[in-house]
Write a protein that holds these residues in place. Structure first.
Motif, PDB file in Angstrom:
ATOM      1  N   GLU A   9       0.833  -1.209   0.000  1.00  0.00           N
ATOM      2  CA  GLU A   9       0.000   0.000   0.000  1.00  0.00           C
ATOM      3  C   GLU A   9       0.870   1.263   0.000  1.00  0.00           C
ATOM      4  O   GLU A   9       0.580   2.230  -0.706  1.00  0.00           O
ATOM      5  CB  GLU A   9      -0.913  -0.026   1.231  1.00  0.00           C
ATOM      6  CG  GLU A   9      -1.918   1.110   1.268  1.00  0.00           C
ATOM      7  CD  GLU A   9      -2.669   1.158   2.589  1.00  0.00           C
ATOM      8  OE1 GLU A   9      -2.518   0.240   3.430  1.00  0.00           O
ATOM      9  OE2 GLU A   9      -3.425   2.141   2.791  1.00  0.00           O
ATOM     10  N   VAL A  10       1.922   1.232   0.792  1.00  0.00           N
ATOM     11  CA  VAL A  10       2.821   2.391   0.843  1.00  0.00           C
ATOM     12  C   VAL A  10       3.532   2.565  -0.502  1.00  0.00           C
ATOM     13  O   VAL A  10       3.679   3.685  -1.002  1.00  0.00           O
ATOM     14  CB  VAL A  10       3.825   2.252   2.002  1.00  0.00           C
ATOM     15  CG1 VAL A  10       4.949   3.283   1.880  1.00  0.00           C
ATOM     16  CG2 VAL A  10       3.107   2.421   3.340  1.00  0.00           C
ATOM     17  N   GLN A  12       2.363   1.852  -3.350  1.00  0.00           N
ATOM     18  CA  GLN A  12       1.379   2.441  -4.274  1.00  0.00           C
ATOM     19  C   GLN A  12       1.390   3.969  -4.173  1.00  0.00           C
ATOM     20  O   GLN A  12       1.255   4.667  -5.176  1.00  0.00           O
ATOM     21  CB  GLN A  12      -0.041   1.953  -3.936  1.00  0.00           C
ATOM     22  CG  GLN A  12      -0.238   0.454  -4.053  1.00  0.00           C
ATOM     23  CD  GLN A  12      -0.833   0.037  -5.388  1.00  0.00           C
ATOM     24  OE1 GLN A  12      -0.643   0.699  -6.405  1.00  0.00           O
ATOM     25  NE2 GLN A  12      -1.535  -1.082  -5.376  1.00  0.00           N
ATOM     26  N   VAL A  13       1.528   4.456  -2.947  1.00  0.00           N
ATOM     27  CA  VAL A  13       1.558   5.905  -2.765  1.00  0.00           C
ATOM     28  C   VAL A  13       2.738   6.500  -3.535  1.00  0.00           C
ATOM     29  O   VAL A  13       2.607   7.516  -4.225  1.00  0.00           O
ATOM     30  CB  VAL A  13       1.637   6.281  -1.272  1.00  0.00           C
ATOM     31  CG1 VAL A  13       1.749   7.789  -1.102  1.00  0.00           C
ATOM     32  CG2 VAL A  13       0.425   5.753  -0.516  1.00  0.00           C
ATOM     33  N   ASP A  16       2.095   6.341  -7.258  1.00  0.00           N
ATOM     34  CA  ASP A  16       1.083   7.312  -7.695  1.00  0.00           C
ATOM     35  C   ASP A  16       1.599   8.742  -7.628  1.00  0.00           C
ATOM     36  O   ASP A  16       1.293   9.560  -8.479  1.00  0.00           O
ATOM     37  CB  ASP A  16      -0.170   7.212  -6.808  1.00  0.00           C
ATOM     38  CG  ASP A  16      -0.965   5.943  -7.090  1.00  0.00           C
ATOM     39  OD1 ASP A  16      -0.746   5.327  -8.152  1.00  0.00           O
ATOM     40  OD2 ASP A  16      -1.805   5.569  -6.251  1.00  0.00           O
ATOM     41  N   GLN A  17       2.381   9.031  -6.577  1.00  0.00           N
ATOM     42  CA  GLN A  17       2.702  10.428  -6.323  1.00  0.00           C
ATOM     43  C   GLN A  17       4.166  10.786  -6.480  1.00  0.00           C
ATOM     44  O   GLN A  17       4.523  11.943  -6.296  1.00  0.00           O
ATOM     45  CB  GLN A  17       2.267  10.803  -4.899  1.00  0.00           C
ATOM     46  CG  GLN A  17       0.932  10.220  -4.509  1.00  0.00           C
ATOM     47  CD  GLN A  17       0.120  11.168  -3.648  1.00  0.00           C
ATOM     48  OE1 GLN A  17       0.574  12.241  -3.284  1.00  0.00           O
ATOM     49  NE2 GLN A  17      -1.092  10.772  -3.338  1.00  0.00           N
ATOM     50  N   GLU A  24       4.876  13.094   4.704  1.00  0.00           N
ATOM     51  CA  GLU A  24       3.935  13.210   3.583  1.00  0.00           C
ATOM     52  C   GLU A  24       3.188  11.903   3.345  1.00  0.00           C
ATOM     53  O   GLU A  24       1.973  11.894   3.127  1.00  0.00           O
ATOM     54  CB  GLU A  24       4.673  13.644   2.309  1.00  0.00           C
ATOM     55  CG  GLU A  24       5.075  15.115   2.315  1.00  0.00           C
ATOM     56  CD  GLU A  24       6.075  15.470   1.213  1.00  0.00           C
ATOM     57  OE1 GLU A  24       6.308  16.675   1.016  1.00  0.00           O
ATOM     58  OE2 GLU A  24       6.625  14.541   0.565  1.00  0.00           O
ATOM     59  N   VAL A  25       3.917  10.815   3.400  1.00  0.00           N
ATOM     60  CA  VAL A  25       3.265   9.512   3.223  1.00  0.00           C
ATOM     61  C   VAL A  25       2.249   9.294   4.329  1.00  0.00           C
ATOM     62  O   VAL A  25       1.120   8.857   4.083  1.00  0.00           O
ATOM     63  CB  VAL A  25       4.300   8.367   3.229  1.00  0.00           C
ATOM     64  CG1 VAL A  25       3.605   7.016   3.140  1.00  0.00           C
ATOM     65  CG2 VAL A  25       5.281   8.528   2.090  1.00  0.00           C
ATOM     66  N   VAL A  28      -0.950  11.105   3.622  1.00  0.00           N
ATOM     67  CA  VAL A  28      -1.766  10.457   2.590  1.00  0.00           C
ATOM     68  C   VAL A  28      -2.547   9.276   3.168  1.00  0.00           C
ATOM     69  O   VAL A  28      -3.758   9.148   2.986  1.00  0.00           O
ATOM     70  CB  VAL A  28      -0.887   9.962   1.416  1.00  0.00           C
ATOM     71  CG1 VAL A  28      -1.704   9.130   0.433  1.00  0.00           C
ATOM     72  CG2 VAL A  28      -0.250  11.153   0.706  1.00  0.00           C
ATOM     73  N   ILE A  29      -1.834   8.421   3.897  1.00  0.00           N
ATOM     74  CA  ILE A  29      -2.495   7.230   4.441  1.00  0.00           C
ATOM     75  C   ILE A  29      -3.512   7.619   5.510  1.00  0.00           C
ATOM     76  O   ILE A  29      -4.598   7.054   5.588  1.00  0.00           O
ATOM     77  CB  ILE A  29      -1.474   6.251   5.044  1.00  0.00           C
ATOM     78  CG1 ILE A  29      -0.343   5.963   4.043  1.00  0.00           C
ATOM     79  CG2 ILE A  29      -2.156   4.966   5.513  1.00  0.00           C
ATOM     80  CD1 ILE A  29      -0.460   4.726   3.253  1.00  0.00           C
ATOM     81  N   GLN A  32      -7.109   8.279   4.911  1.00  0.00           N
ATOM     82  CA  GLN A  32      -8.037   7.174   4.684  1.00  0.00           C
ATOM     83  C   GLN A  32      -8.379   6.398   5.947  1.00  0.00           C
ATOM     84  O   GLN A  32      -9.448   5.848   6.072  1.00  0.00           O
ATOM     85  CB  GLN A  32      -7.443   6.225   3.645  1.00  0.00           C
ATOM     86  CG  GLN A  32      -7.216   6.947   2.314  1.00  0.00           C
ATOM     87  CD  GLN A  32      -6.483   6.068   1.326  1.00  0.00           C
ATOM     88  OE1 GLN A  32      -5.259   6.010   1.331  1.00  0.00           O
ATOM     89  NE2 GLN A  32      -7.235   5.369   0.501  1.00  0.00           N
TER      90      GLN A  32
END
Lengths: 128, 128
Positions: A9-10, A12-13, A16-17, A24-25, A28-29, A32
């Motif tokens: 999942e990390v 993916q961040v 994507d970014q 910052e990560v 983002v997490i 959610q």
DNA sequence: GTTTTATATCTACAGATGTAGTTTCATAGC
DNA sequence: GCTATGAAACTACATCTGTAGATATAAAAC
């Protein structure tokens, strides 16, 4: 390289970014679901350990991390082993299952017919 | 119900072969790789705990176990969450990936075109 | 009836995983 | 220069997972 769900999942961040710092990560997490900064940082540390992330530079003592592996390089074996595990490695039962159980629009079907047709032509070429 | 890889593997044996005793399951798995009887039995115990397997009867002190959940009931959420995790829940990138990375024959392609066409007709019917 | 055998049950453990508190410390702000 | 802040680094822990040895015991073989 084997990643856990959270590790993936990390990643993916990052895919994507682009490159990000740990705070910052976390941000983002945390948008959610509730999660501590140190939890996210631990995952980042483990990803660094596994060489899936690298340090690109620092701002003061804050570290900018970047993905060191591509999404494809990880997805490929994951999809392969998943199909192996659930469908004995055969694409037919996979597609059967997906067409039956996953929601799809007519546009999705048209799109799939299109790429299938391309695949067919490609295979026919290669046969010769 | 969440199963580990090994637990799922054992369930597959039951789905493929019907009810079995622990020694029988061990024999099946051991044909493929070296594993102790007690390891397989531990997994069976955990599956019983999770109510994925039930005791159907006994022969002497040997227990005959049977699957208490269907393959589909477990595969469905697994496929769904896998597509969610890797492809954001969209079937298009999944199919793209599979057509690109998994080996497929022309016969496979023809088969997929067939079932896709059925799916298209079904969706068109439902539209009305 | 005793011995052997096979099976169930119990216990154990190392590594992975998700989770987060605590401590250290560099830098920014005053 | 001192203080406050925020990030890194460290430590900890419960649970899950794969793994299997040890022990108990029912049934089979003799």
């Amino acid at each position: 390289m084997k990643l856990s769900d959270f590790e993936f999942e990390v990643m993916q961040v990052f895919w994507d970014q682009g490159s990000l710092t740990a705070p910052e990560v976390h941000k983002v997490i945390a948008e959610q679901r509730k999660v501590a900064y140190s939890t996210v940082k631990t995952i980042i540390d483990r990803l660094e350990e596994k060489q899936a992330l690298v340090r690109e530079r620092t701002y003061g003592r804050t570290i900018l991390y970047g993905a060191a592996v591509t999404r494809e390089s990880l997805s490929k074996p994951m999809v392969h082993s998943f199909i192996g595990k659930l469908f004995g490695g055969n694409v037919r039962p996979l597609f059967n299952h997906v067409l039956k159980e996953e929601s799809m629009s007519l546009e999705d079907v048209a799109y799939l017919q299109e790429i299938l047709d391309q695949k067919r032509r490609k295979l026919e070429e290669e046969k010769e």
